[in-house]
Design a protein around this motif. Structure first.
Motif, PDB file in Angstrom:
ATOM      1  N   GLY A  65       0.813  -1.206   0.000  1.00 20.95           N
ATOM      2  CA  GLY A  65       0.000   0.000   0.000  1.00 20.95           C
ATOM      3  C   GLY A  65       0.843   1.249   0.000  1.00 20.95           C
ATOM      4  N   ALA A  66       0.142   2.378  -0.129  1.00 24.36           N
ATOM      5  CA  ALA A  66       0.791   3.686  -0.099  1.00 24.36           C
ATOM      6  C   ALA A  66      -0.154   4.683   0.563  1.00 24.36           C
ATOM      7  CB  ALA A  66       1.136   4.146  -1.518  1.00 24.36           C
ATOM      8  N   GLY A  67       0.416   5.737   1.112  1.00 31.45           N
ATOM      9  CA  GLY A  67      -0.392   6.748   1.789  1.00 31.45           C
ATOM     10  C   GLY A  67      -0.951   6.218   3.098  1.00 31.45           C
ATOM     11  N   ASP A  68      -2.188   6.605   3.409  1.00 37.97           N
ATOM     12  CA  ASP A  68      -2.820   6.264   4.689  1.00 37.97           C
ATOM     13  C   ASP A  68      -3.558   4.929   4.608  1.00 37.97           C
ATOM     14  OD1 ASP A  68      -2.214   8.905   5.968  1.00 37.97           O
ATOM     15  OD2 ASP A  68      -3.502   9.641   4.355  1.00 37.97           O
ATOM     16  N   TYR A  69      -2.925   3.927   4.000  1.00 38.10           N
ATOM     17  CA  TYR A  69      -3.642   2.692   3.688  1.00 38.10           C
ATOM     18  C   TYR A  69      -3.893   1.794   4.894  1.00 38.10           C
ATOM     19  CZ  TYR A  69       0.683  -0.137   3.758  1.00 38.10           C
ATOM     20  OH  TYR A  69       1.828  -0.789   4.131  1.00 38.10           O
TER      21      TYR A  69
ATOM     22  N   MET B 117     -12.739   0.449   8.743  1.00 35.75           N
ATOM     23  CA  MET B 117     -11.697  -0.455   8.255  1.00 35.75           C
ATOM     24  C   MET B 117     -10.692   0.339   7.433  1.00 35.75           C
ATOM     25  SD  MET B 117     -14.045  -3.708   7.040  1.00 35.75           S
ATOM     26  CE  MET B 117     -12.668  -4.782   6.633  1.00 35.75           C
ATOM     27  N   SER B 118      -9.496  -0.200   7.332  1.00 33.95           N
ATOM     28  CA  SER B 118      -8.469   0.415   6.496  1.00 33.95           C
ATOM     29  C   SER B 118      -8.541  -0.152   5.085  1.00 33.95           C
ATOM     30  CB  SER B 118      -7.087   0.141   7.075  1.00 33.95           C
ATOM     31  OG  SER B 118      -6.777  -1.251   6.968  1.00 33.95           O
ATOM     32  N   CYS B 119      -7.845   0.492   4.169  1.00 36.56           N
ATOM     33  CA  CYS B 119      -7.758  -0.031   2.806  1.00 36.56           C
ATOM     34  C   CYS B 119      -7.179  -1.441   2.800  1.00 36.56           C
ATOM     35  CB  CYS B 119      -6.882   0.883   1.938  1.00 36.56           C
ATOM     36  SG  CYS B 119      -7.700   2.379   1.374  1.00 36.56           S
ATOM     37  N   GLU B 120      -6.179  -1.667   3.625  1.00 38.97           N
ATOM     38  CA  GLU B 120      -5.552  -2.988   3.668  1.00 38.97           C
ATOM     39  C   GLU B 120      -6.534  -4.044   4.159  1.00 38.97           C
ATOM     40  OE1 GLU B 120      -1.181  -4.543   4.865  1.00 38.97           O
ATOM     41  OE2 GLU B 120      -2.264  -3.567   6.506  1.00 38.97           O
ATOM     42  N   GLN B 121      -7.287  -3.726   5.199  1.00 39.92           N
ATOM     43  CA  GLN B 121      -8.270  -4.678   5.720  1.00 39.92           C
ATOM     44  C   GLN B 121      -9.375  -4.949   4.702  1.00 39.92           C
ATOM     45  OE1 GLN B 121      -9.179  -2.376   9.216  1.00 39.92           O
ATOM     46  NE2 GLN B 121      -8.009  -3.729  10.574  1.00 39.92           N
ATOM     47  N   LEU B 122      -9.848  -3.909   4.054  1.00 43.91           N
ATOM     48  CA  LEU B 122     -10.908  -4.080   3.062  1.00 43.91           C
ATOM     49  C   LEU B 122     -10.436  -4.917   1.874  1.00 43.91           C
ATOM     50  CD1 LEU B 122     -12.756  -0.647   2.871  1.00 43.91           C
ATOM     51  CD2 LEU B 122     -13.816  -2.881   3.242  1.00 43.91           C
ATOM     52  N   ALA B 123      -9.250  -4.614   1.384  1.00 51.11           N
ATOM     53  CA  ALA B 123      -8.744  -5.351   0.226  1.00 51.11           C
ATOM     54  C   ALA B 123      -8.637  -6.842   0.544  1.00 51.11           C
ATOM     55  CB  ALA B 123      -7.393  -4.791  -0.211  1.00 51.11           C
TER      56      ALA B 123
END
Length: 310
Positions: free
Chosen positions: A56-60, A201-207
């Motif tokens: 990821g990148a940014g606030d992911y 949720m974060s982007c990482e958790q959602l993905a």
């Protein structure tokens, strides 16, 4: 495609940096006051591949309100619970109308056009409320299982904000009730719906939590069957035609991936047999989709040739 994680992470960082000066475009959702407090400068992108690795990148890794992205998970739970009976109460056609349209629901006698507009998601919330003794806890447990993370939580500030400013959703639910298409009591249906929208949720958790849709219904990390291959196909089809509201046709035309957005600024896109992309940036366009989030997806899809229509 997603195997060289170092190159992919570098690409994500470059794309996020390119978009940083566009935060003034669009408008953060302010009809839910708790969302209006989120800084417009937040930007994130994450890719989870089919073997469970992610970059990821940014606030992911920062949690945000998933809002309408929650409709994907509610739909899967309802399909698993009552099977094809669900499609007697909700259709699977694009709406061509705003996601919270009351007029269309009146025309069509309380049958929502699809399960990822608000009326359809409220219908799904009714199914869950009617078929689970504690539907809100069941939903949260489902999210934690899919993300492999017990720290996922419900943002109570967002929940209260939704509850206090949810009159239009209440109107949709009562209209469906008048047509006999809602079984549970409306306050219980609304409480479930606002709870699932308030999951953070974060982007990482959602993905990671949506990898099963890229893998024919099987969670590639746990090997657990989340839904049948047929239902995974159906969910992806609905996301392709309706997941970005009345911008769905343009999104399919230009990007070509099953996707779902939320007014918290998140967007998820499924790349069948490869993985999931999640982006986050709070400012929204006139359709209720993240301006920067859709830009990030478009640029990544174009550079990597990700369209399912190739």
């Amino acid at each position: 495609m997603f195997k060289d994680l170092a190159r992919l992470q570098a690409k994500l960082k470059a794309l996020v940096t390119e978009q940083e000066n566009l935060c003034q475009q669009g408008k953060v959702a302010d009809y839910i006051p708790a969302l209006a407090k989120v800084p417009a400068t937040k930007i994130a992108a994450c890719v989870a591949n089919i073997n469970g690795s992610s970059v990821g990148a940014g606030d992911y890794q920062e949690p945000f309100s998933i809002q309408s992205i929650s409709k994907v998970f509610g739909l899967v739970m309802a399909m698993n619970r009552i099977g094809d009976d669900l499609w007697q109460r909700v259709n699977m056609e694009p709406s061509g109308q705003p996601f919270n349209s009351i007029i269309q629901l009146e025309w069509e006698k309380g049958i929502p056009r699809n399960p990822v507009i608000n009326a359809g998601a409220l219908l799904v919330a009714d199914v869950l409320t009617s078929h689970f003794s504690t539907s809100k806890l069941a939903f949260l447990c489902f999210m934690r299982t899919l993300a492999h993370d017990d720290n996922i939580y419900i943002d109570q500030d967002v929940y209260q904000s939704e509850l206090e400013h949810g009159n239009r959703n209440a109107a949709l639910a009562y209209l469906m009730k008048s047509f006999g298409n809602i079984e549970a009591e409306i306050p219980a249906v609304l409480s479930h719906y606002f709870t699932q929208c308030a999951v953070a949720m974060s982007c990482e958790q959602l993905a990671k939590s949506l990898l099963f849709l890229a893998n024919k219904g099987v969670d590639p990390i746990s090997k657990q069957v989340i839904c049948t291959p047929r239902d995974a196909h159906r969910v992806n089809a609905i996301l392709s035609t309706s997941g970005m509201y009345d911008q769905s046709g343009e999104f399919a035309f230009s990007i070509g991936l099953p996707a779902k957005s939320g007014v918290g600024g998140g967007v998820v896109a499924i790349v069948p047999n490869y993985g999931v992309i999640c982006t986050w940036s709070p400012p929204l366009n006139s359709f209720g989709n993240s301006v920067i989030g859709t830009n990030l997806l478009a640029n990544l899809a174009q550079e990597l040739g990700l369209s399912i229509y190739h």
